[in-house]
Design an enzyme around this catalytic site. Structure first.
Site, PDB file in Angstrom:
ATOM      1  N   ASP A  39       0.843  -1.191   0.000  1.00  0.00           N
ATOM      2  CA  ASP A  39       0.000   0.000   0.000  1.00  0.00           C
ATOM      3  C   ASP A  39       0.883   1.247   0.000  1.00  0.00           C
ATOM      4  O   ASP A  39       1.907   1.311   0.684  1.00  0.00           O
ATOM      5  CB  ASP A  39      -0.907   0.004   1.238  1.00  0.00           C
ATOM      6  CG  ASP A  39      -2.057   0.987   1.103  1.00  0.00           C
ATOM      7  OD1 ASP A  39      -3.209   0.551   0.992  1.00  0.00           O
ATOM      8  OD2 ASP A  39      -1.789   2.221   1.116  1.00  0.00           O
ATOM      9  N   HIS A 110     -10.342  -5.362  -3.389  1.00  0.00           N
ATOM     10  CA  HIS A 110      -9.014  -5.596  -2.821  1.00  0.00           C
ATOM     11  C   HIS A 110      -9.129  -6.001  -1.361  1.00  0.00           C
ATOM     12  O   HIS A 110     -10.061  -5.594  -0.662  1.00  0.00           O
ATOM     13  CB  HIS A 110      -8.119  -4.364  -2.956  1.00  0.00           C
ATOM     14  CG  HIS A 110      -8.742  -3.098  -2.458  1.00  0.00           C
ATOM     15  ND1 HIS A 110      -9.661  -2.384  -3.186  1.00  0.00           N
ATOM     16  CD2 HIS A 110      -8.584  -2.420  -1.288  1.00  0.00           C
ATOM     17  CE1 HIS A 110     -10.029  -1.315  -2.506  1.00  0.00           C
ATOM     18  NE2 HIS A 110      -9.405  -1.327  -1.341  1.00  0.00           N
TER      19      HIS A 110
HETATM   20  P1  5GP Z   1      -9.824   1.301   0.339  1.00  0.00           P
HETATM   21  O1  5GP Z   1     -10.098   2.493   1.188  1.00  0.00           O
HETATM   22  O2  5GP Z   1     -10.442   1.419  -1.038  1.00  0.00           O
HETATM   23  O3  5GP Z   1     -10.141   0.001   1.025  1.00  0.00           O
HETATM   24  O4  5GP Z   1      -8.257   1.240   0.182  1.00  0.00           O
HETATM   25  C1  5GP Z   1      -7.552   1.760  -0.896  1.00  0.00           C
HETATM   26  C2  5GP Z   1      -6.085   1.695  -0.542  1.00  0.00           C
HETATM   27  O5  5GP Z   1      -5.340   1.911  -1.726  1.00  0.00           O
HETATM   28  C3  5GP Z   1      -5.634   2.750   0.472  1.00  0.00           C
HETATM   29  O6  5GP Z   1      -5.074   2.101   1.605  1.00  0.00           O
HETATM   30  C4  5GP Z   1      -4.601   3.574  -0.309  1.00  0.00           C
HETATM   31  O7  5GP Z   1      -3.510   3.972   0.499  1.00  0.00           O
HETATM   32  C5  5GP Z   1      -4.182   2.630  -1.421  1.00  0.00           C
HETATM   33  N1  5GP Z   1      -3.762   3.277  -2.646  1.00  0.00           N
HETATM   34  C6  5GP Z   1      -4.406   4.292  -3.295  1.00  0.00           C
HETATM   35  N2  5GP Z   1      -3.744   4.625  -4.425  1.00  0.00           N
HETATM   36  C7  5GP Z   1      -2.665   3.807  -4.495  1.00  0.00           C
HETATM   37  C8  5GP Z   1      -1.594   3.673  -5.432  1.00  0.00           C
HETATM   38  O8  5GP Z   1      -1.507   4.377  -6.446  1.00  0.00           O
HETATM   39  N3  5GP Z   1      -0.668   2.714  -5.169  1.00  0.00           N
HETATM   40  C9  5GP Z   1      -0.728   1.915  -4.066  1.00  0.00           C
HETATM   41  N4  5GP Z   1       0.242   1.003  -3.913  1.00  0.00           N
HETATM   42  N5  5GP Z   1      -1.724   2.016  -3.157  1.00  0.00           N
HETATM   43  C10 5GP Z   1      -2.674   2.953  -3.369  1.00  0.00           C
END
Ligand code: 5GP
Length: 127
Positions: A39, A110
């Site tokens: 992440d 994810h």
């Molecule tokens: P959600 O809130 O959708 O469950 O989690 C999305 C996750 O994706 C977050 O923890 C955020 O830090 C991560 N994330 C967002 N954009 C990117 C990116 O461009 N690369 C990576 N490796 N992680 C990302």
């Protein structure tokens, strides 16, 4: 009125672009069914995301539409990633945010894998 569910799959989302190699990631695992990478804003010493290769918006979408092979392959990959990261001895948490109340930000299913320290309360108090 509250919006429910998520819109149809949008293949310009950030994880679709990572899958296509358009955006770099720190990859930890890849197989026919899943890609795992660190992440970008880690919440714990180890914070890895595991995503299916197929175009699923959320866990709800994946659980309803993925094939048996995709479901099995994906979840086996989650377990393998945690094992390969050395998290089994001390433990870890897996988590998937779904939709508005779940706090999902990226509309490609994810699973977060958190480890490397005690990760605290299972669900934080309401904000
Ligand atoms: P959600 O809130 O959708 O469950 O989690 C999305 C996750 O994706 C977050 O923890 C955020 O830090 C991560 N994330 C967002 N954009 C990117 C990116 O461009 N690369 C990576 N490796 N992680 C990302």
């Amino acid at each position: 009125m509250r919006v429910t569910g998520l819109p149809p799959y949008d293949d310009t989302n950030i994880f679709a672009r990572i899958l296509r190699g358009e955006i770099p990631c720190r990859r930890v695992h890849e197989d026919d069914f899943a890609l795992a990478f660190h992440d970008i804003y880690p919440q714990t010493p180890v914070h890895v995301l595991v995503i299916p290769k197929g175009p699923y918006v959320s866990f709800a979408d994946f659980s309803a539409k993925a094939t048996e092979a995709e479901v099995a392959g994906f979840w086996r990959a989650v377990g393998q990633v945690a094992r390969e990261l050395g998290l089994e001895a001390t433990g870890y948490r897996i988590l998937s945010n779904m939709g508005e109340d779940g706090g999902q930000e990226v509309p490609h299913f994810h699973v977060h894998v958190f480890g490397g320290r005690r990760v605290g309360r299972m669900v934080p108090k309401a904000e």
